[in-house]
Design a protein around this motif. Structure first.
Motif, PDB file in Angstrom:
ATOM      1  N   ASP A 163     -11.951   7.645   5.068  1.00  0.00           N
ATOM      2  CA  ASP A 163     -10.850   7.938   4.155  1.00  0.00           C
ATOM      3  C   ASP A 163      -9.624   7.087   4.482  1.00  0.00           C
ATOM      4  OD1 ASP A 163     -10.465   9.255   6.531  1.00  0.00           O
ATOM      5  OD2 ASP A 163      -9.625  11.070   5.635  1.00  0.00           O
ATOM      6  N   PHE A 164      -9.415   6.746   5.779  1.00  0.00           N
ATOM      7  CA  PHE A 164      -8.319   5.844   6.131  1.00  0.00           C
ATOM      8  C   PHE A 164      -8.570   4.456   5.543  1.00  0.00           C
ATOM      9  CE2 PHE A 164      -6.658   8.002  10.277  1.00  0.00           C
ATOM     10  CZ  PHE A 164      -6.541   9.203   9.592  1.00  0.00           C
ATOM     11  N   ALA A 165      -9.789   3.975   5.715  1.00  0.00           N
ATOM     12  CA  ALA A 165     -10.136   2.649   5.201  1.00  0.00           C
ATOM     13  C   ALA A 165     -10.028   2.608   3.677  1.00  0.00           C
ATOM     14  CB  ALA A 165     -11.552   2.280   5.639  1.00  0.00           C
ATOM     15  N   SER A 166     -10.475   3.662   3.030  1.00  0.00           N
ATOM     16  CA  SER A 166     -10.414   3.717   1.565  1.00  0.00           C
ATOM     17  C   SER A 166      -8.975   3.750   1.088  1.00  0.00           C
ATOM     18  CB  SER A 166     -11.168   4.951   1.061  1.00  0.00           C
ATOM     19  OG  SER A 166     -12.522   4.903   1.450  1.00  0.00           O
ATOM     20  N   MET A 167      -8.138   4.518   1.769  1.00  0.00           N
ATOM     21  CA  MET A 167      -6.721   4.570   1.419  1.00  0.00           C
ATOM     22  C   MET A 167      -6.084   3.198   1.582  1.00  0.00           C
ATOM     23  SD  MET A 167      -4.150   6.450   0.357  1.00  0.00           S
ATOM     24  CE  MET A 167      -4.581   8.184   0.670  1.00  0.00           C
ATOM     25  N   ARG A 168      -6.443   2.500   2.660  1.00  0.00           N
ATOM     26  CA  ARG A 168      -5.892   1.164   2.894  1.00  0.00           C
ATOM     27  C   ARG A 168      -6.282   0.223   1.762  1.00  0.00           C
ATOM     28  NH1 ARG A 168      -7.204   0.753   7.507  1.00  0.00           N
ATOM     29  NH2 ARG A 168      -5.190   0.764   8.577  1.00  0.00           N
ATOM     30  N   GLU A 169      -7.555   0.250   1.368  1.00  0.00           N
ATOM     31  CA  GLU A 169      -8.010  -0.629   0.295  1.00  0.00           C
ATOM     32  C   GLU A 169      -7.264  -0.353  -1.006  1.00  0.00           C
ATOM     33  OE1 GLU A 169     -11.852  -1.130  -2.583  1.00  0.00           O
ATOM     34  OE2 GLU A 169     -12.265  -0.738  -0.475  1.00  0.00           O
ATOM     35  N   MET A 170      -7.132   0.919  -1.366  1.00  0.00           N
ATOM     36  CA  MET A 170      -6.456   1.256  -2.617  1.00  0.00           C
ATOM     37  C   MET A 170      -5.004   0.798  -2.602  1.00  0.00           C
ATOM     38  SD  MET A 170      -5.996   4.959  -4.523  1.00  0.00           S
ATOM     39  CE  MET A 170      -5.602   5.821  -2.999  1.00  0.00           C
ATOM     40  N   LEU A 171      -4.282   1.084  -1.507  1.00  0.00           N
ATOM     41  CA  LEU A 171      -2.869   0.724  -1.444  1.00  0.00           C
ATOM     42  C   LEU A 171      -2.671  -0.784  -1.417  1.00  0.00           C
ATOM     43  CD1 LEU A 171      -1.587   3.446   1.044  1.00  0.00           C
ATOM     44  CD2 LEU A 171      -1.273   3.376  -1.429  1.00  0.00           C
ATOM     45  N   ARG A 172      -3.573  -1.495  -0.748  1.00  0.00           N
ATOM     46  CA  ARG A 172      -3.477  -2.957  -0.761  1.00  0.00           C
ATOM     47  C   ARG A 172      -3.639  -3.504  -2.173  1.00  0.00           C
ATOM     48  NH1 ARG A 172      -7.049  -4.777   4.507  1.00  0.00           N
ATOM     49  NH2 ARG A 172      -5.303  -5.157   5.943  1.00  0.00           N
ATOM     50  N   ARG A 173      -4.610  -2.989  -2.882  1.00  0.00           N
ATOM     51  CA  ARG A 173      -4.839  -3.470  -4.246  1.00  0.00           C
ATOM     52  C   ARG A 173      -3.646  -3.147  -5.137  1.00  0.00           C
ATOM     53  NH1 ARG A 173     -10.721  -1.035  -5.282  1.00  0.00           N
ATOM     54  NH2 ARG A 173     -10.236  -1.559  -7.455  1.00  0.00           N
ATOM     55  N   ARG A 174      -3.046  -1.973  -4.919  1.00  0.00           N
ATOM     56  CA  ARG A 174      -1.891  -1.621  -5.748  1.00  0.00           C
ATOM     57  C   ARG A 174      -0.673  -2.493  -5.427  1.00  0.00           C
ATOM     58  NH1 ARG A 174       2.363  -1.476  -7.819  1.00  0.00           N
ATOM     59  NH2 ARG A 174       3.619   0.292  -8.476  1.00  0.00           N
ATOM     60  N   PHE A 175      -0.295  -2.621  -4.145  1.00  0.00           N
ATOM     61  CA  PHE A 175       0.968  -3.269  -3.806  1.00  0.00           C
ATOM     62  C   PHE A 175       0.838  -4.789  -3.734  1.00  0.00           C
ATOM     63  CE2 PHE A 175       1.894   1.091  -2.454  1.00  0.00           C
ATOM     64  CZ  PHE A 175       3.061   1.276  -3.182  1.00  0.00           C
ATOM     65  N   ARG A 176      -0.374  -5.312  -3.632  1.00  0.00           N
ATOM     66  CA  ARG A 176      -0.537  -6.757  -3.770  1.00  0.00           C
ATOM     67  C   ARG A 176      -0.120  -7.182  -5.172  1.00  0.00           C
ATOM     68  NH1 ARG A 176      -5.397  -7.219  -2.171  1.00  0.00           N
ATOM     69  NH2 ARG A 176      -4.949  -8.038  -0.081  1.00  0.00           N
ATOM     70  N   ARG A 177      -0.474  -6.365  -6.146  1.00  0.00           N
ATOM     71  CA  ARG A 177      -0.099  -6.689  -7.528  1.00  0.00           C
ATOM     72  C   ARG A 177       1.402  -6.553  -7.756  1.00  0.00           C
ATOM     73  NH1 ARG A 177      -4.813  -4.063 -11.387  1.00  0.00           N
ATOM     74  NH2 ARG A 177      -6.596  -4.877 -10.242  1.00  0.00           N
ATOM     75  N   ALA A 178       2.070  -5.795  -6.905  1.00  0.00           N
ATOM     76  CA  ALA A 178       3.517  -5.639  -7.050  1.00  0.00           C
ATOM     77  C   ALA A 178       4.268  -6.886  -6.607  1.00  0.00           C
ATOM     78  CB  ALA A 178       3.999  -4.443  -6.233  1.00  0.00           C
TER      79      ALA A 178
END
Length: 415
Positions: free
Chosen positions: A234-249
């Motif tokens: 769940d830590f790894a999954s959270m990291r992946e999701m947040l990276r994908r979101r804030f990379r686009r920012a």
């Protein structure tokens, strides 16, 4: 009632109005609306300012015996056909009784398919969808549509009153978290896994204390993070999701600067930074979020907190002890609502993926049904049960299908 209103006794006028309406409804329920003693449901709806309300009248043995109202979420901008079709399948999939006739305000492109599905829900007995042009059925439909509009009007008044609570909750939350201003845009992130499979991420957005569903986003989790073996999934999954979101920012849109290309609406959403990020979880999940924000140089711009599941404690970066909000705090109620919405959104997406995977698995067993045909069948019929109930002619009419492929489906499912 009129006298009370004219003399500014508005509360008394409102009570009398409600009593009048209750008396009218009681009389109306006993009204004989058909001399044919049939059972039927009449369905109408109203839309205003992006909100949709559906009203169902229940007629049994020729008498109007009751009604129900339903406010649909996420129906803003949908076509009439889409609203009615979605409501029919959702409502009658759980209804205890399906009448032989359902009266609608307009015809549907998928009428035959829906009738066939309703027939299966009725145990094989015929069900027809009708659209009256005049007479008692048409009059009842117009009454149902008017009731739906009145329900929306009353709800909007209630929602307006609730805005005052939202303003208080946001101000209270901003003060409790030590923010310079009340957080206008709040993004909440949650990871959902069912039985260890189909891990997905959910991002929900609240603007001024209310859900902004146009900005909700779903994430199919692809990998396992970057810390190596032993890191919780769940830590790894959270990291992946947040990276994908804030990379686009922080990165420019893919089509930025392209000749004749205007920025896409979705790109603008990604580049809008939140006033507060809420992570569903405690110190561990919050630590992951802090790492990602630091990676993209956003940690000093975007406040982030973690909301622990067990005791509803609020965790801050670089602070040992959590904040315990009062149990009757409007700020806590708002955080709980946002977190629960993220959880619901993630679970719904997870179930959708698992359901589609099951349908795909079944269709893959049918000779001659490849990925393209499978996709078109799902787009046309929606689910496996409807595909099974469809006739050879209906199956063959789907894009990319033919009679031989349709017959293969009917043979496979034993019909």
């Amino acid at each position: 009632m009129t006298d009370a209103a004219e003399n500014w006794y508005f509360e008394r006028a409102a009570r009398l109005r409600d009593q009048i309406k209750a008396a009218e409804q009681l009389v109306e329920r006993q009204k004989v609306v058909s001399g044919q003693q049939q059972d039927e449901d009449l369905i109408a709806f109203a839309q205003t300012n992006g909100d949709t309300c559906v009203q169902v009248f229940f007629v049994r043995h020729g008498k109007l015996i009751g009604r129900e109202s339903f406010v649909l979420e996420g129906a803003e901008g949908d076509e009439t056909d889409a609203v009615l079709s979605a409501f029919l399948t959702q409502f009658y999939s759980e209804a205890a009784y399906v009448p032989p006739e359902i009266v609608l305000p307009k015809d549907l492109d998928e009428r035959l398919i829906i009738e066939q599905w309703l027939r299966s829900r009725r145990g094989g007995e015929k069900v027809v969808l009708t659209v009256p042009q005049e007479g008692q059925q048409r009059d009842l439909l117009e009454m149902a549509a008017q009731n739906a509009a009145e329900t929306l009007h009353a709800l909007r008044a209630q929602w307006q009153a609730d805005k005052n609570k939202q303003v208080i909750a946001l101000a209270e939350l901003g003060h409790a978290l030590g923010l310079a201003d009340a957080p206008g845009r709040i993004e909440c992130y949650d990871i959902s896994t069912l039985q260890g499979t189909s891990t997905v991420g959910a991002m929900v957005v609240f603007a001024q204390g209310t859900p902004m569903k146009s900005d909700y986003r779903k994430f199919k989790i692809r990998g396992k993070g970057s810390l190596g073996a032993g890191e919780p999934d769940d830590f790894a999954s959270m990291r992946e999701m947040l990276r994908r979101r804030f990379r686009r920012a922080v990165e420019p849109p893919a089509n930025e600067g392209a000749p004749g290309q205007a920025p896409r609406k979705g790109d603008q959403m990604w580049q809008r930074l939140p006033d507060l990020v809420v992570i569903d979880g405690g110190k561990g999940q919050l630590g992951v979020a802090v790492e990602v924000l630091r990676e993209f140089d956003l940690f000093d711009q975007v406040p982030v907190i973690g909301l622990a599941k067990r005791f509803e404690d609020v965790y801050f970066p670089e602070r040992r002890d959590p904040l315990v909000l009062p149990r009757d705090s409007q700020a806590l109620f708002l955080l709980q609502r946002i977190r629960d919405e993220a959880h619901r959104f993630g679970i719904t997406f997870n179930r959708e993926l698992r359901s589609k995977a099951g349908v795909m698995s079944e269709l893959d067993k049918v000779p001659g049904i490849g990925p393209r045909r499978r996709k078109e069948l799902l787009k046309r019929f929606g689910d496996l049960e409807t595909i099974k109930q469809a006739s050879i002619e209906e199956l063959a009419a789907a894009p990319g299908m033919n009679v031989a492929a349709a017959e293969a489906i009917k043979d496979h499912f034993g019909d």
